[in-house]
Design an enzyme around this catalytic site. Structure first.
Site, PDB file in Angstrom:
ATOM      1  N   LYS A  80       0.870  -1.183   0.000  1.00 20.28           N
ATOM      2  CA  LYS A  80       0.000   0.000   0.000  1.00 20.28           C
ATOM      3  C   LYS A  80       0.908   1.235   0.000  1.00 20.28           C
ATOM      4  CE  LYS A  80      -3.953   1.898   2.594  1.00 20.28           C
ATOM      5  NZ  LYS A  80      -4.888   1.650   3.701  1.00 20.28           N
ATOM      6  N   SER A 114      -9.783   1.457   2.574  1.00 18.22           N
ATOM      7  CA  SER A 114      -8.945   2.282   1.771  1.00 18.22           C
ATOM      8  C   SER A 114      -7.822   1.542   1.048  1.00 18.22           C
ATOM      9  CB  SER A 114      -8.296   3.361   2.652  1.00 18.22           C
ATOM     10  OG  SER A 114      -7.453   2.765   3.618  1.00 18.22           O
ATOM     11  N   SER A 157      -9.883  -1.055   6.784  1.00 16.44           N
ATOM     12  CA  SER A 157      -9.350  -0.886   5.431  1.00 16.44           C
ATOM     13  C   SER A 157      -8.606  -2.069   4.850  1.00 16.44           C
ATOM     14  CB  SER A 157      -8.435   0.324   5.374  1.00 16.44           C
ATOM     15  OG  SER A 157      -9.196   1.482   5.311  1.00 16.44           O
TER      16      SER A 157
HETATM   17  N1  GLN Z   1     -13.245   3.412   6.170  1.00 15.65           N
HETATM   18  C1  GLN Z   1     -12.639   3.845   7.382  1.00 15.65           C
HETATM   19  C2  GLN Z   1     -12.304   5.308   7.299  1.00 15.65           C
HETATM   20  O1  GLN Z   1     -12.508   5.881   6.267  1.00 15.65           O
HETATM   21  C3  GLN Z   1     -11.421   3.011   7.690  1.00 15.65           C
HETATM   22  C4  GLN Z   1     -10.182   3.504   7.090  1.00 15.65           C
HETATM   23  C5  GLN Z   1      -8.979   2.652   7.403  1.00 15.65           C
HETATM   24  O2  GLN Z   1      -9.094   1.585   7.998  1.00 15.65           O
HETATM   25  N2  GLN Z   1      -7.810   3.148   7.038  1.00 15.65           N
HETATM   26  O3  GLN Z   1     -11.859   5.883   8.247  1.00 15.65           O
END
Ligand code: GLN
Length: 472
Positions: A72, A147, A171
């Site tokens: 990532k 994400s 994410s």
């Molecule tokens: N969808 C969640 C957010 O937008 C989780 C993001 C993540 O785990 N980095 O905060």
């Protein structure tokens, strides 16, 4: 779906039927053919040379020899850019390797490149990247989840054996569920965050994606363990989950799983509900015992998460000021920092920074931040009590199916879709999403297992046994 399988490939290499150089050559061709997925942002030029080295040590192979891995783009690897999916870091070159990158290299893996993500890991759909959205690997025009969108897509599209992502509120697990693969968020402190760009430091964990459990366990064992560069890492020894899942099969008749009461499952898409019921039926037939258990304050999970995550993010992202890192906007000579932050961050990131500074501001701190910390304590204690009665907890990974790009326009609607994933970050416990079938349209559905703090190996062993009968 044509997901790569490291166990199968490494046996083929060992038997002389395939080489890691061929695997890389094919991977690079596939990445080019599937460019429209927008999964890779950068390819590692040295990958071919490393594959040659891997071919030379097949008879004395380290744990990840020749395994192709995507990172990532919020994980720092020297010699490759690190954008965090943001204009703010578009031309940024990190100066050191993250601890996970060092460990991947030490164990013989081949880092294939950096993959797309929601900007600064904020999002659930892969749509907030400055470099454009990541497409779903099977249903073009649908979101792959986020994400860590590129990590999930790279694995699910058969472009690499495994990938690393980061999971602050789901994410890793949510895109894994949307793409039909495994995604594991370990216990807080099990994997070093040194070299991971912080989003919300008390919730962030690096996690692993793979199409199969043995490869996932290999990667986890290679990168877990104490790191002197990250004082929040646990000092317990690195995990041995690969040998555990390969050599000691879990007897499902001795397993008790906790499930949520019906009242907390309202809002499930009927197709997810069907897959969830099916999972429970299959496991009951295999002798698994079930108990009902609720985690306190389920209505508070999302608010608690979004208060804590945005508060920490507003502080972590203060470093992007046009002086120290990346993008600088000098168009307004009187306030270079505001200009830089106005043009360097996308809307979602700005929304989080504003929310975070609001909940931390002196008039609202008690009402929001302190209350969220109390809710955090209650949620963690609730889990402790559940795991005194059950080996693990089973729930869907997401309430809904992968949706069409652009469909969720309202940020609140997007935030609410994280309902099932945030509680394990709040409590710091390990949790994993495994593939549990498809909707009638063929969209993947994931189920989630969670276990008590630092019981990562047990969680992986149970998941291996459970997913072995659920997904067949
Ligand atoms: N969808 C969640 C957010 O937008 C989780 C993001 C993540 O785990 N980095 O905060």
């Amino acid at each position: 779906m044509n997901v790569l399988n490291y166990e199968r490939d490494s046996i083929a290499v060992h038997n002389g039927e395939l080489t890691y150089t061929e695997i890389i050559t094919n991977a690079l061709r596939h990445i080019e053919e599937k460019k429209s997925l927008n999964a890779f942002l950068h390819l590692h030029e040295e990958a071919i040379d490393i594959a040659k080295e891997a071919d030379e040590r097949v008879n004395n192979a380290p744990l990840l020899n020749g395994m192709t891995i995507a990172l990532k783009d919020n994980i720092s690897a020297m010699g490759m850019p690190m954008t965090c999916g943001s204009k703010m870091l578009e031309h940024f070159q990190p100066m050191y390797d993250a601890t996970v990158v060092n460990r991947l290299k030490e164990h013989g893996s081949i880092i294939l490149g950096k993959v797309n993500m929601d900007e600064f890991a904020m999002g659930s759909s892969g749509e907030t990247s400055y470099f454009g959205p990541t497409d779903h690997p099977m249903f073009s025009g649908y979101v792959p989840g986020g994400s860590s969108s590129g990590s999930a897509v790279a694995v699910a599209a058969g472009l690499c054996h495994a990938a690393l992502g980061s999971d602050t509120g789901g994410s890793v697990r949510q895109p894994a569920a949307f793409c039909g693969i495994y995604g594991f968020k370990p216990s807080y402190g099990r994997i070093s965050r040194f070299g991971l760009t912080a989003f919300a430091s008390s919730l962030d964990q690096i996690g692993v994606f793979s199409g199969d459990m043995p490869s996932l366990a290999r990667v986890f064992d290679a990168i877990s363990g104490h790191d002197e560069h990250d004082s929040t890492t646990s000092t317990i020894p690195p995990t041995q989950s690969y040998s555990a899942i390969m050599n000691h099969a879990v007897d499902l008749q001795n397993i008790t799983l906790a499930i949520l009461p019906e009242s907390e499952l309202t809002g499930l898409d009927p197709e997810v509900r069907k897959a969830y019921n099916h999972t429970i039926d299959v496991l009951k037939n295999a002798g698994v015992k079930f108990i009902h258990a609720s985690i306190p304050g389920s209505k508070a999970w999302i608010p608690t998460y979004y208060i804590l995550a945005t508060a920490e993010a507003s502080s972590n992202l203060a470093r992007f000021d046009g002086v120290r890192f990346g993008w600088r906007d000098s168009s307004d000579a009187s306030d270079m920092t505001s200009a830089t932050r106005s043009t360097g961050f996308g809307n979602e990131v700005k929304r989080r920074i504003m929310l975070g500074t609001y909940v931390l501001s002196s008039g609202y701190y008690e009402a929001y931040y302190v209350k969220a910390q109390k809710a955090r304590r209650a949620i963690s204690e609730g889990y402790v009590s559940i795991f005194s009665q059950a080996d693990a907890m089973l729930m869907p990974t997401t309430a809904g199916l992968p949706f069409k790009r652009g469909e969720k326009k309202n940020p609140i609607e997007m935030y609410l879709s994280d309902y099932f994933t945030v509680s394990s970050n709040i409590a710091g416990i390990p949790s994993i999403s495994f593939p549990a079938g498809y909707s009638t349209q063929g969209l993947p559905i994931g189920m989630q297992l969670q276990a008590s703090l630092m019981n990562d190996e047990k969680l992986l062993s149970i998941t291996h046994a459970v997913s072995g009968i659920v997904s067949t």
